[in-house]
Design an enzyme around this catalytic site. Structure first.
Site, PDB file in Angstrom:
ATOM      1  N   LYS B 252      80.838 -22.374 -13.418  1.00  0.00           N
ATOM      2  CA  LYS B 252      80.854 -23.839 -13.278  1.00  0.00           C
ATOM      3  C   LYS B 252      81.423 -24.330 -11.945  1.00  0.00           C
ATOM      4  CE  LYS B 252      79.479 -23.911 -17.510  1.00  0.00           C
ATOM      5  NZ  LYS B 252      80.135 -24.303 -18.736  1.00  0.00           N
ATOM      6  N   ASP B 326      72.550 -25.614 -19.351  1.00  0.00           N
ATOM      7  CA  ASP B 326      73.883 -26.196 -19.179  1.00  0.00           C
ATOM      8  C   ASP B 326      73.928 -26.952 -17.851  1.00  0.00           C
ATOM      9  OD1 ASP B 326      76.539 -26.774 -18.856  1.00  0.00           O
ATOM     10  OD2 ASP B 326      77.259 -24.783 -19.401  1.00  0.00           O
ATOM     11  N   HIS B 416      62.386 -44.315  -0.971  1.00  0.00           N
ATOM     12  CA  HIS B 416      63.437 -44.680  -1.928  1.00  0.00           C
ATOM     13  C   HIS B 416      63.454 -46.176  -2.197  1.00  0.00           C
ATOM     14  CE1 HIS B 416      64.728 -40.570  -1.389  1.00  0.00           C
ATOM     15  NE2 HIS B 416      65.477 -40.738  -2.458  1.00  0.00           N
TER      16      HIS B 416
END
Lengths: 423, 423, 423, 423
Positions: B252, B326, B416
């Site tokens: 992580k 995850d 964008h």
């Protein structure tokens, strides 16, 4: 054996599956025909249906799969997602667990919060909830937002080292106009500083902005674009190329620039846990947590991490997804420092996180269930982003406390085994 | 001015809001009473109702919010999420867009894929779709999984430097038993190697496993726990403390250990785009993309990134969320190298990503809409994880191609602006 | 002020000195004639004289300068430096101070050592001497060399990702021959491992060697060159380019590869100081040293250092210069971990240094005064390199102890002021 | 084999040499008597004699060794080294080679320089000389000092996060007095900025100074000490501890803070080599150098270096030692970026080095042979430090050009073999 085993095995496993010739063919480009799904910006029921027809013909996906992806919203108003997604086919529904109340005594956040966390990983919510209980039992977490500044860093390629100097001089002399120009594109963004970084004939301008209550990544892009265009129009030093982003800002990736100077919002959060709280709420002792903390800090150094922390990413990803933040920013946000130190018999715990990217407006915050996530926190809308950043840091502190306690006590594996068992 | 402006302003803004005394009071621990939401592992309709009653009394959340979070699943079977979440209150519904067909000519993945991407960020899906179109037009992306090995790295604290040596000797002499013991806990996990890393009296054992088709983080925890307990039982060198994870594995979080040695699955993916494809599909030129590539590489060095890439995190987060991976692992996965080089008039593009953490079984892959995501790809279930990892890398390559083209062409800001306009 | 002050000032200071046009002229290439000093490999009195004639005509250097540079060796035998330098004009004489006895209870080093340190920085020797006294008073420093392996990492550019796989397969199948070939070039070097690192079509071979009692950088270059030439001769996979070093090994530079896996010799050294020793020998307390240690560790994380230590570079540079090692290797060696922890009332101190590059033979170790430096240690010649590496780490530990004590006690500035005062 | 070979071998080699019990005894603290060499600040012939008597009785050092260490200076005036060293026993004489003329067209350095390089590594001087020849042939190297600022970063430990805020506020309000106070200690040092970095209750003050023509490490220590003492005297926020250096400044070690913000002097240097120069002077082609450059850049990323360069450390260590600079600073200076890019048929080459620590006054610059080194350059004394920093960068650029050419051409190994052969 001079070659590592895993190399030998990987070579063997490929060899077992493929002869060379078929493998070569398999990996060559292929000019078979294909038709691309037509890009869709404005979703309709028809556009969704068309996509699914195609997907179900090309893949093992079934009606049940389609139904699962269409369950998360009102079929009559799929356009609610317009402006947040293209080529929309449905939603993926991420389960949300709640922790709290988490008491925060912060500069911006203040009160008892219920924090929604979206994850598919067993034990995560339970672990953060335990940390929140301990922290609240101890009187709550002090927090402060220490800094804010979203970076966009355009790059300018000049003709020579000398021209880089002349370019920087021009920027220095025209900075006030540049500030006005960039801020003219936004109601909320304010240009805090421009720092030129010169590598011979290339100049990066590190432009930092405050972004009001938005996370602000698009806002600073647009503002910086205007600033760049003014430079290109007016500056008399010849510019060979310019780019809106020189891959310097740390947008969507961990960088030491972010660790050292911060990007987004920098927050520190701390709590002092009495030995009693540690023992009763966490099932271990202050001494054991400190002993593990020393080893964990060593591990962070030896494996080349940025900062030292256990699992900020778990808390951040879960909170970001639950509240409509940009989950990709976990890559840059999951960085910083966790400290645990003795205070007499008690345990001081803190996190300092320099790169929290959150907004209480904009991005995904207006979508129905994400908006619900923010409302559960009471942090939707204007004037709430600083508090939201403090909640993010406080939540991560809960996670750090809980995991350190679990590993120190030897409970970590058992917790994961038992909570993932129902699957 | 000797103090940076932003410091002065932040100090002033706090001062404007608070006198010292009220601020001190505000940030002190508070011993007000509180009652914690009771932890719930096994969700029922009643447990959900109870939570919402509490949340609605404590926060501005409304019935509409509750409805939004309850829309993503069948109210009769909330227990479908058991084993993936605790304290369940509903789901957050993340919109999914589709890109493709993305042609992959890979060692493991092979064919034309439709890739689901879950995100709330406008322009992301459109940008990846454009890259996929260019890559497929060029004949598709070659991919290969080069390495696999999920790490768990327990730490042992010994009495002295000499004891560390003796401990390592014991490990060397008993490694076969340790391997058997760790593998006895899992049908799929295989221990590839144990590498001891010694810092005086602390020994980290870097244990690497292949994990079959699971991402495998829990699997390696459980296997390593067994291995550690065997060590503690049998080893005659006194062990002061041991910890299932010495914060060394990079779980992580981004780490140079992961960049150098890999964690999870390491995949490389490449495609060569003709100048025609670059011009027609991407609206720019090979030369302009290469010129920007040079600057972007410089930016990655100067800002202290790990590796050099543009926005792996965007592709990974969107794919991980859409397929039940995850999402917190984005923090470690979003790292690696993007290369763009001339090949005659054409453009060679590659990504090499050493830390992809994905599974085609386990984790969130079995949940209804996440399972649908995998089925759309045709990559659910056993024997598919390597292909899924290759799809992840190929998808990221599409994103790199598209963003580099957009920045080189000066289109980035406009894209964008226009795609986020509907909000 | 939006632009940092220092930028504004630097721009102003250039502007104050130069008009643009003269500055442009000043920085342009110039095609004035020049004659280069003729390269000299075999020094003679005549070659030295010729150089000085030129230098004195072109620069303010005087006879006194010449005399100063010629004072360090016997004018009759300047050829003693052949094979260590080209274009020789004399020596620079670096003052050497001595510390000790430094007691080492090591796996390889054992006994009381007098350590020569060459530096021009006041207070350095005094500080290390104080640390050595404290450590010896405490019974001496335990040391162990934990690992050795000098890396050379050639790079091979192949035609495709698939060819990289085939290339690695060839290496796996021919590793025994490669080992024999590389070792045929050296009496002492042994190839420990070859680890292929693949980035799409580029393969780096991380070749690790033990190098006997030499530092071994040239030895591994020559051995690897032979290995590469065998690959190029025999391997049937087409190789587009190959390079003896892919800038991967960390030669002469700090890298996380070196921190994680080690390069050269890895040594750990530790000592436990009683509270009495800390107070009497170091003038501070265990508690104060620990309190500072915590802050110093935080500083190392927040500023993005590799590992955590105070000033390994001081001890290493001084020892390397005094004993004929390669001073440039300080860049890679000055990295690792210093730990200070309580042990009851006492203070445990350790250093672990993964990249010590030293030899007791070869390089500059045979030059007269450098050889003297090794003889003072009793560590010249075969069989001594491991002990020398342990002395290096033990010396650095003395420096860490002393500086931490000085900063904790508030003595650091005063010591530097008073010892540099005589200048 | 699950355990890496090198671990197994290292364990075996220790086991072969030692039984456990003798090894345990060997590594235990020993309370044998010892007598320490008396510390000497003011060297005399007598103090030198006394040291040598001791060293020769305790070690294999002989009269010849003593003579070698005493050859580098006038025996009548050993006190010339006072203020630069303690416990003086002689000098180590490092051979110096000369390169040049090296033409520099710089903001500060301007003209043709002969650069002295002190090293014991064969081929180093020859390689840099070759690069200097090529660069001068191409018209010389453009250089500019872009930034200067030596950092000292004291740390203050406060009682709480809130007190950190109050402390920063006090600094902001008193910065003018602090500036006056710090500058009162030095004729040359000027405080440019103080940047507070907060980690919860710990505040680091990053204090940056210009240091005139000195490298300035002691100067900024003394100035910062005064600044800190004023804070401690006057600030009303309770300070638990303070430290003159929080291990944050990057003094004597590589850090990303230094890479990003610079420490010491930041210099950029560049030259464009025609294809003819590359072929005639370097024996290779522009294309081959560029091809290698791409691989070398990849290697720098994949091995986790700070920036990307080949061997700055070689040039810096040799120049630092030859001119009386602090050789330990090589650890922080040997960092930055080397770029090689096509310019039509020609090759653009640049280095940008953010952390050059040099002075033309102070430190070891006044010692006889070091002073000679500076005089050969014509850069001794006031007003010369900026030029010296530019010479350092230009010299490193020569080294980069030469090594890249050698590796691209396949000459690297041969050059090292032949030049080290005479030993």
């Amino acid at each position: 054996m001079t070659i590592p085993n895993h190399v030998r095995k990987m070579v063997q496993s490929v060899r077992d599956k493929f002869e060379l010739k078929p493998l070569q063919d398999r990996m060559l480009p292929s000019d078979d025909d294909f038709t691309t799904l037509r890009p869709v910006r404005k979703t309709t029921q028809a556009s969704i249906a068309k996509y699914w027809a195609r997907l179900m013909s090309d893949s093992p996906a079934t009606d049940a799969d389609k139904a699962a992806m269409l369950s998360g919203f009102d079929a009559d108003t799929p356009d609610v997602f317009n402006g947040n997604i293209e080529n929309f086919i449905g939603t993926v529904n991420v389960p949300v667990g709640i922790i709290g109340p988490l008491r925060i005594n912060g500069l911006n956040a203040h009160g008892d919060y219920h924090v929604p966390m979206a994850t598919t990983e067993a034990a995560l919510v339970a672990s953060y909830a335990r940390g929140a209980y301990a922290a609240t039992k101890a009187g709550g977490i002090s927090t402060a937002m220490l800094y804010e500044g979203v970076i966009r860093s355009p790059a300018f390629v000049l003709g020579s080292l000398l021209d880089s100097g002349r370019f920087v001089e021009w920027i220095v002399n025209n900075v006030d106009d540049l500030k006005v120009e960039s801020e003219s594109t936004t109601r909320y963004g304010k240009l805090s500083s421009i720092e030129p970084m010169v590598d011979n004939n290339v100049v990066f301008l590190v432009c930092r902005y405050t972004t009001g209550d938005a996370a602000g990544q698009n806002m600073v892009t647009i503002a910086t674009d205007a600033l760049c265009r003014m430079i290109v129009d007016r500056c008399d030093v010849p510019i060979a190329h310019w780019y809106i982003e020189g891959n310097f800002s740390g947008d969507k990736k961990a960088s030491f620039l972010g660790l050292v100077t911060g990007r987004g919002r920098k927050v520190s959060a701390s709590v002092t846990l009495s030995d009693e709280v540690v023992e009763k709420a966490l099932g271990t002792t202050v001494k054991d947590m400190l002993a593990y903390g020393q080893v964990a800090n060593l591990g962070s150094h030896l494996s080349g991490q940025m900062g030292a922390q256990a699992h900020f990413a778990n808390g951040l990803a879960a909170l970001y997804i639950a509240t409509g933040q940009d989950a990709a920013c976990v890559a840059e946000s999951a960085m910083g420092i966790t400290r645990m130190e003795p205070r007499g018999d008690d345990l001081f715990c803190s996190v300092t996180m320099p790169n929290i990217l959150v907004g209480s407006v904009g991005g995904g915050t207006g979508l129905p269930s994400q908006s619900a996530g923010l409302n559960v926190l009471g942090l939707k809308g204007e004037g709430k982003a600083a508090a939201l950043a403090e909640v993010a840091a406080a939540t991560c502190l809960c996670g750090e406390i809980s995991i350190v306690a679990a590993i120190a006590a030897g409970d970590f594996t058992r917790a994961h085994e038992s909570l993932a068992r129902h699957r």
